[in-house]
Write an enzyme that holds these catalytic residues in place. Structure first.
Site, PDB file in Angstrom:
ATOM      1  N   LYS B  99       0.857  -1.185   0.000  1.00 38.62           N
ATOM      2  CA  LYS B  99       0.000   0.000   0.000  1.00 38.62           C
ATOM      3  C   LYS B  99       0.893   1.236   0.000  1.00 38.62           C
ATOM      4  O   LYS B  99       1.653   1.459   0.937  1.00 38.62           O
ATOM      5  CB  LYS B  99      -0.907   0.021   1.234  1.00 38.62           C
ATOM      6  N   GLY B 160      -8.345   8.852   9.770  1.00 39.97           N
ATOM      7  CA  GLY B 160      -8.672   8.934  11.196  1.00 39.97           C
ATOM      8  C   GLY B 160      -9.724   9.960  11.541  1.00 39.97           C
ATOM      9  O   GLY B 160      -9.989  10.197  12.716  1.00 39.97           O
ATOM     10  N   ALA B 186      -9.767   5.180   4.249  1.00 34.88           N
ATOM     11  CA  ALA B 186      -9.702   6.324   5.176  1.00 34.88           C
ATOM     12  C   ALA B 186     -11.022   7.083   5.228  1.00 34.88           C
ATOM     13  O   ALA B 186     -11.693   7.266   4.205  1.00 34.88           O
ATOM     14  CB  ALA B 186      -8.585   7.299   4.818  1.00 34.88           C
ATOM     15  N   GLY B 187     -11.367   7.494   6.432  1.00 37.54           N
ATOM     16  CA  GLY B 187     -12.527   8.341   6.635  1.00 37.54           C
ATOM     17  C   GLY B 187     -13.744   7.645   7.214  1.00 37.54           C
ATOM     18  O   GLY B 187     -14.593   8.282   7.824  1.00 37.54           O
ATOM     19  N   ASN B 208      -9.405   1.431   9.686  1.00 37.25           N
ATOM     20  CA  ASN B 208      -8.623   1.041  10.870  1.00 37.25           C
ATOM     21  C   ASN B 208      -9.199   1.706  12.115  1.00 37.25           C
ATOM     22  O   ASN B 208      -9.740   1.050  12.995  1.00 37.25           O
ATOM     23  CB  ASN B 208      -7.152   1.453  10.655  1.00 37.25           C
TER      24      ASN B 208
END
Lengths: 70, 258
Positions: B99, B160, B186-187, B208
């Site tokens: 990644k 995050g 993300a988000g 995550n």
């Protein structure tokens, strides 16, 4: 007194016997070689040549492993 | 029902990819990832702690034999740092599926696309298979695909932030033109947002913090697993059209009369 060299490992200086190999350094540090990768003076040292790669005075090494990340 | 997806010739049943960071400890990491049903996990590359080399390591809790490790370039702000980091990752694990993320400065950590293009070119030239974190920009996404990236991963919102998918039209546009998998990366903050990303037609979702920073991470991991399945099913089923007017669900024929 035993002759020695100084190498930098992850930013810290370590005194080692002359002719110490990358493999010997990992053993001395207590690292499990299956879980790390080694870079010496900005070049990867493949696992297959750790035992036959001698360290020289002033070498800069990075030893890395995987940690949690996103 | 087999609804697997493929990236760079690897097949995955789960459309949820999870990060392994920001958990309280490694046992919690392992439990949450298990509950998520994910088969691919992102990992970071860092200096080993030389002052405590007997400390447990990620591999002891999240086995690379069971999960496909996807090494990332988190923390890298230049193409050179990203390439150097992933070369080390390849040596540590033997994987070439990675990644790539090259980020701009706080407070947004927005993808630095100029540096991302530079790093992607270097990595592809060096034999890596690059899943690339990028801006929700269809022009940039197409260019990354043409360069040879194996998956396009636009942000739903800043890393995050938990803001969800803030630009769904561009995510849909990126998916519509792509021949490689598209993942929202993300988000995502909660289950409905993961389902929404899948309803847009994305191939998978990468998250995550939404799990790691939930009050009960293991429970949120289960929720995310269900949400991704629900969103995917809804996408495949095809939603009904929207209309601002009502359309009665009960037939008008056969009504009783006074």
């Amino acid at each position: 007194m035993e002759a020695s060299i100084t190498v930098t490992v992850n930013g810290q200086e370590h005194a080692l016997p002359t002719m110490a190999s990358v493999a010997a350094l990992l053993t001395r540090l207590g690292l499990d070689g299956r879980k790390v990768a080694v870079e010496r003076n900005l070049a990867i040292v493949p696992r297959s040549i750790w035992a036959s790669t001698p360290l020289a005075d002033g070498d800069a090494l990075e030893i890395v492993a995987f940690i949690g990340g996103g | 029902m087999d609804d697997a997806w493929e990236v760079a010739g690897r097949r995955f049943g789960s459309r949820l990819v999870v990060g392994t960071g920001r958990y309280r400890d490694l046992p919690e990491t392992a439990a949450a990832i298990e509950a998520s049903g994910a088969e691919m996990v992102t990992v970071a590359v860092r200096r080993v702690n030389l002052s405590d080399t007997s400390a447990p390591m990620l591999q002891d809790f999240v086995s690379p034999d069971r999960y496909t490790y996807l090494p990332n370039t988190a923390g890298c702000h230049t193409a050179q740092e990203a390439v150097r980091t992933l070369r080390l990752a390849r040596e540590a694990g033997g994987w070439n599926l990675v990644k790539l993320e090259v980020l701009g400065p706080p407070p947004f950590l927005y993808p630095d696309m100029a540096a991302t293009f530079e790093a992607a070119a270097a990595l592809i030239g060096d034999g890596f298979e690059v899943m690339v974190y990028c801006a929700d920009d269809p022009v940039a996404a197409k260019r990354l695909e043409e360069m040879g990236c194996v998956a396009i991963m636009p942000l739903g919102a800043p890393i995050g932030s938990g803001m969800g998918v803030v630009n769904p039209y561009m995510i849909r546009a990126i998916k519509a033109q792509a021949k490689v998998p598209v993942l929202v990366d993300a988000g995502i903050g909660t289950a409905s947002e993961a389902a929404f990303a899948m309803e847009l037609g994305c191939d998978a979702v990468l998250l995550n913090s939404a799990i790691a920073h939930a009050g009960d991470p293991v429970r949120m991991a289960r929720a995310m697993k269900a949400a991704v399945v629900a969103g995917r099913e809804a996408f495949l089923a095809g939603r009904m059209p929207r209309d601002y007017r009502a359309d009665a669900s009960s037939p008008m024929g056969g009504m009783i009369r006074p």
